[in-house]
Write a protein that holds these residues in place. Sequence first.
Motif, PDB file in Angstrom:
ATOM      1  N   ALA A   1      -1.048  -7.677  -6.799  1.00  0.00           N
ATOM      2  CA  ALA A   1      -1.058  -6.316  -7.348  1.00  0.00           C
ATOM      3  C   ALA A   1      -2.047  -5.473  -6.564  1.00  0.00           C
ATOM      4  N   VAL A   2      -1.674  -4.223  -6.297  1.00  0.00           N
ATOM      5  CA  VAL A   2      -2.566  -3.274  -5.625  1.00  0.00           C
ATOM      6  C   VAL A   2      -2.891  -2.176  -6.632  1.00  0.00           C
ATOM      7  N   PHE A   3      -4.182  -1.921  -6.795  1.00  0.00           N
ATOM      8  CA  PHE A   3      -4.640  -0.965  -7.807  1.00  0.00           C
ATOM      9  C   PHE A   3      -5.396   0.175  -7.145  1.00  0.00           C
ATOM     10  N   ASN A   4      -4.955   1.392  -7.411  1.00  0.00           N
ATOM     11  CA  ASN A   4      -5.609   2.569  -6.850  1.00  0.00           C
ATOM     12  C   ASN A   4      -6.691   3.057  -7.805  1.00  0.00           C
ATOM     13  N   THR A   5      -7.931   3.012  -7.342  1.00  0.00           N
ATOM     14  CA  THR A   5      -9.048   3.415  -8.199  1.00  0.00           C
ATOM     15  C   THR A   5      -9.368   4.902  -8.088  1.00  0.00           C
ATOM     16  N   ALA A   6      -8.730   5.602  -7.127  1.00  0.00           N
ATOM     17  CA  ALA A   6      -8.987   7.041  -6.969  1.00  0.00           C
ATOM     18  C   ALA A   6      -8.267   7.815  -8.060  1.00  0.00           C
ATOM     19  N   MET A   7      -8.893   8.895  -8.512  1.00  0.00           N
ATOM     20  CA  MET A   7      -8.281   9.730  -9.548  1.00  0.00           C
ATOM     21  C   MET A   7      -8.105  11.157  -9.043  1.00  0.00           C
ATOM     22  N   LEU A   8      -7.120  11.807  -9.595  1.00  0.00           N
ATOM     23  CA  LEU A   8      -6.720  13.136  -9.142  1.00  0.00           C
ATOM     24  C   LEU A   8      -7.878  14.134  -9.173  1.00  0.00           C
ATOM     25  N   PHE A   9      -8.760  13.982 -10.145  1.00  0.00           N
ATOM     26  CA  PHE A   9      -9.819  14.968 -10.378  1.00  0.00           C
ATOM     27  C   PHE A   9     -11.155  14.616  -9.732  1.00  0.00           C
TER      28      PHE A   9
ATOM     29  N   LYS B   1      -3.942 -12.464  -7.224  1.00  0.00           N
ATOM     30  CA  LYS B   1      -4.830 -11.675  -6.382  1.00  0.00           C
ATOM     31  C   LYS B   1      -4.601 -10.182  -6.593  1.00  0.00           C
ATOM     32  N   VAL B   2      -5.714  -9.450  -6.739  1.00  0.00           N
ATOM     33  CA  VAL B   2      -5.675  -8.004  -6.962  1.00  0.00           C
ATOM     34  C   VAL B   2      -6.472  -7.328  -5.849  1.00  0.00           C
ATOM     35  N   TYR B   3      -5.890  -6.277  -5.273  1.00  0.00           N
ATOM     36  CA  TYR B   3      -6.599  -5.477  -4.275  1.00  0.00           C
ATOM     37  C   TYR B   3      -6.862  -4.097  -4.865  1.00  0.00           C
ATOM     38  N   ALA B   4      -8.127  -3.686  -4.835  1.00  0.00           N
ATOM     39  CA  ALA B   4      -8.510  -2.380  -5.384  1.00  0.00           C
ATOM     40  C   ALA B   4      -9.093  -1.510  -4.278  1.00  0.00           C
ATOM     41  N   SER B   5      -8.624  -0.276  -4.200  1.00  0.00           N
ATOM     42  CA  SER B   5      -9.223   0.658  -3.262  1.00  0.00           C
ATOM     43  C   SER B   5      -8.974   2.088  -3.709  1.00  0.00           C
ATOM     44  N   ALA B   6      -9.818   2.996  -3.216  1.00  0.00           N
ATOM     45  CA  ALA B   6      -9.702   4.407  -3.584  1.00  0.00           C
ATOM     46  C   ALA B   6      -8.759   5.089  -2.596  1.00  0.00           C
ATOM     47  N   LEU B   7      -7.479   5.114  -2.937  1.00  0.00           N
ATOM     48  CA  LEU B   7      -6.455   5.652  -2.047  1.00  0.00           C
ATOM     49  C   LEU B   7      -6.143   7.088  -2.449  1.00  0.00           C
ATOM     50  N   THR B   8      -6.843   8.015  -1.826  1.00  0.00           N
ATOM     51  CA  THR B   8      -6.702   9.425  -2.171  1.00  0.00           C
ATOM     52  C   THR B   8      -5.270   9.881  -1.922  1.00  0.00           C
TER      53      THR B   8
ATOM     54  N   MET C   1       0.836  -1.200   0.000  1.00  0.00           N
ATOM     55  CA  MET C   1       0.000   0.000   0.000  1.00  0.00           C
ATOM     56  C   MET C   1       0.871   1.249   0.000  1.00  0.00           C
ATOM     57  N   PHE C   2       1.924   1.226   0.814  1.00  0.00           N
ATOM     58  CA  PHE C   2       2.805   2.380   0.922  1.00  0.00           C
ATOM     59  C   PHE C   2       3.494   2.660  -0.415  1.00  0.00           C
ATOM     60  N   GLU C   3       3.965   1.606  -1.075  1.00  0.00           N
ATOM     61  CA  GLU C   3       4.639   1.787  -2.365  1.00  0.00           C
ATOM     62  C   GLU C   3       3.682   2.348  -3.409  1.00  0.00           C
ATOM     63  N   LEU C   4       2.415   1.955  -3.341  1.00  0.00           N
ATOM     64  CA  LEU C   4       1.425   2.477  -4.279  1.00  0.00           C
ATOM     65  C   LEU C   4       1.216   3.978  -4.068  1.00  0.00           C
ATOM     66  N   PHE C   5       1.118   4.379  -2.811  1.00  0.00           N
ATOM     67  CA  PHE C   5       1.002   5.804  -2.508  1.00  0.00           C
ATOM     68  C   PHE C   5       2.199   6.578  -3.062  1.00  0.00           C
ATOM     69  N   LYS C   6       3.376   6.047  -2.848  1.00  0.00           N
ATOM     70  CA  LYS C   6       4.596   6.731  -3.300  1.00  0.00           C
ATOM     71  C   LYS C   6       4.610   6.845  -4.826  1.00  0.00           C
ATOM     72  N   GLU C   7       4.133   5.798  -5.499  1.00  0.00           N
ATOM     73  CA  GLU C   7       4.067   5.805  -6.964  1.00  0.00           C
ATOM     74  C   GLU C   7       3.155   6.926  -7.452  1.00  0.00           C
ATOM     75  N   HIS C   8       1.998   7.070  -6.797  1.00  0.00           N
ATOM     76  CA  HIS C   8       1.052   8.118  -7.206  1.00  0.00           C
ATOM     77  C   HIS C   8       1.594   9.508  -6.899  1.00  0.00           C
ATOM     78  N   HIS C   9       2.310   9.634  -5.799  1.00  0.00           N
ATOM     79  CA  HIS C   9       2.936  10.930  -5.490  1.00  0.00           C
ATOM     80  C   HIS C   9       3.967  11.298  -6.558  1.00  0.00           C
ATOM     81  N   ALA C  10       4.665  10.293  -7.052  1.00  0.00           N
ATOM     82  CA  ALA C  10       5.652  10.548  -8.113  1.00  0.00           C
ATOM     83  C   ALA C  10       4.955  11.066  -9.367  1.00  0.00           C
TER      84      ALA C  10
END
Length: 538
Positions: A469-477, A403-410, A214-223
């Motif tokens: 795989a962890v998939f972030n379904t939240a979008m910037l907009f 296995k895939v985990y999906a969540s809206a990680l703002t 989860m943490f790595e996914l957040f960091k990826e989106h911040h990048a």
Amino acid sequence: MKVAIGSTLSEVFSAFQLTMAFGPICAKVNNKVEGMHFRVYHNKDVEFLDMHSASASRNYTRTLFFVLCKAVHDCYPKSYVVIDIPVSNGYFVNVDLGRPLEATDITRIRERMQAIIDARMPVRRFEVTTEAAVEMFRTRGDEAKAKLLESSGKLYTTYYQIDDYVDFYYGSLLTNTRQLYLFGLEPYFDGLLLRIPSLDNPAQLPEITQQNKMFELFKEHHAWQKILGIRTVGDFNEAVKQGHAIDLIHVSEALQEKKIAQIADEIAARNGVKLVLLAGPSSSGKTTTCKRLSIQLLANGIKPLQISLDDYFVNRADTPKDAQGNYDYESLYALDLPLLNQQFNALFRGEEVELPKYNFQTGMREKSGKRLKMQPHNVLVVEGIHALNPELTAQIPSEQQYKVYASALTTILLDDHNYIPTTDNRLLRRIVRDNKYRGVSAQETIKRWPSVRAGENKWIFPYQENADAVFNTAMLFELAVLKTQVEPLLEQVPEWCDEYSEAYRLKKFLHYLRPISNHDIPPTSLLREFLGGSSFKY
């Protein structure tokens, strides 16, 4: 008992000689949550809240953020602090000292925080014109706050002060640092993990859980956001004002589709995968993710076969019951696990099976007449809240599962010291969807939300790190789009009901976002699952 006109809530509490083991932290005043600084000039309905309340916990947490930021500033005046994401039962804090953070730095910051708390410093509240607040924060070099307040459209702004250190928070704070009775500060990756008391047991800090994926996914989106130049709501509002809303939509959608394609490519590259399992909490967009992933699997020459876990429910009479004696359909054991494992393994061996069908009217499982046989180019795709629970598929070899985990990680922040809770993102989605497709009011959705969250904490969140795989379904907009849909629904929540305080809080937070129309969102967008207008069939 009477109190003087203009008394603060703290003075009211003392006058009534009340006691609370973990409070009072704040209070509901006519169903609006207010800090203990709040002054009473007329008759009010007041309910004091302690640390068992989510509202009080947020109040406590914001004050702890404030003390942390002051402590870092006191120790390292030229440092830069970003309070980032909720992770591992705490909050990740990025502290830029111009060099790597060391163990001695963390000890020094922790000790300074404790000294500020022990000094019983008052937390003072000031209300000034927004123009003056913007100038003050800009002079202090806090451009993120200046941008946020500048774009808020508010005439007046409240800020807080401890000693000579000032900061802005979009919710209320405690009145004195002495009220911060418990916290933790630990090294976490390249930053800090700030820990707060547990909601269930405020006398303890919750256990640190490993959430590396989860943490790595957040960091990826911040990048990604750093590349786009949009890290905070102030940046976002500025981009929208300059006419870049459509660009943000296109880039966000493209990044999401690219990630789904990468997951499909990885599944295709793994020889022997027969079962794709997709899980996620409420309103995470699991259904659309499943449909878009199926399309990308087809593009890889893999034909997905979707199976619903709902058809594997045991008969209603055999369904486990919750603490209130009601049927617990969210329990893993509401499913016929032996039958599921038996049929899936038979399919993987190339055998034909007749799939079950659950009749929700009668509460009985029936013969469906639907027979299924897998071909070499097929995979089963299964979506559900229990999909990552290893007990669900305990009899299926792990090498056959993906296995895939999906969540809206703002990932966007209000500003450097005000994060946006990921649960708020999902709650806003659910309010819109429940109203549009189920005719359920915002009040009712807010009322049900705590029980939904309790089920997620029990059946979903403990297994999210099991994902390949962890998939972030939240979008910037998306919050700017949801704002246009959800604000009228929140306005309908009556002031006299308990849910009004939460509706008021959500409206207050949404006020900081510039709205975006949903007209330019493509029909394949995950957000269409909640807004309507999707090209997928649900």
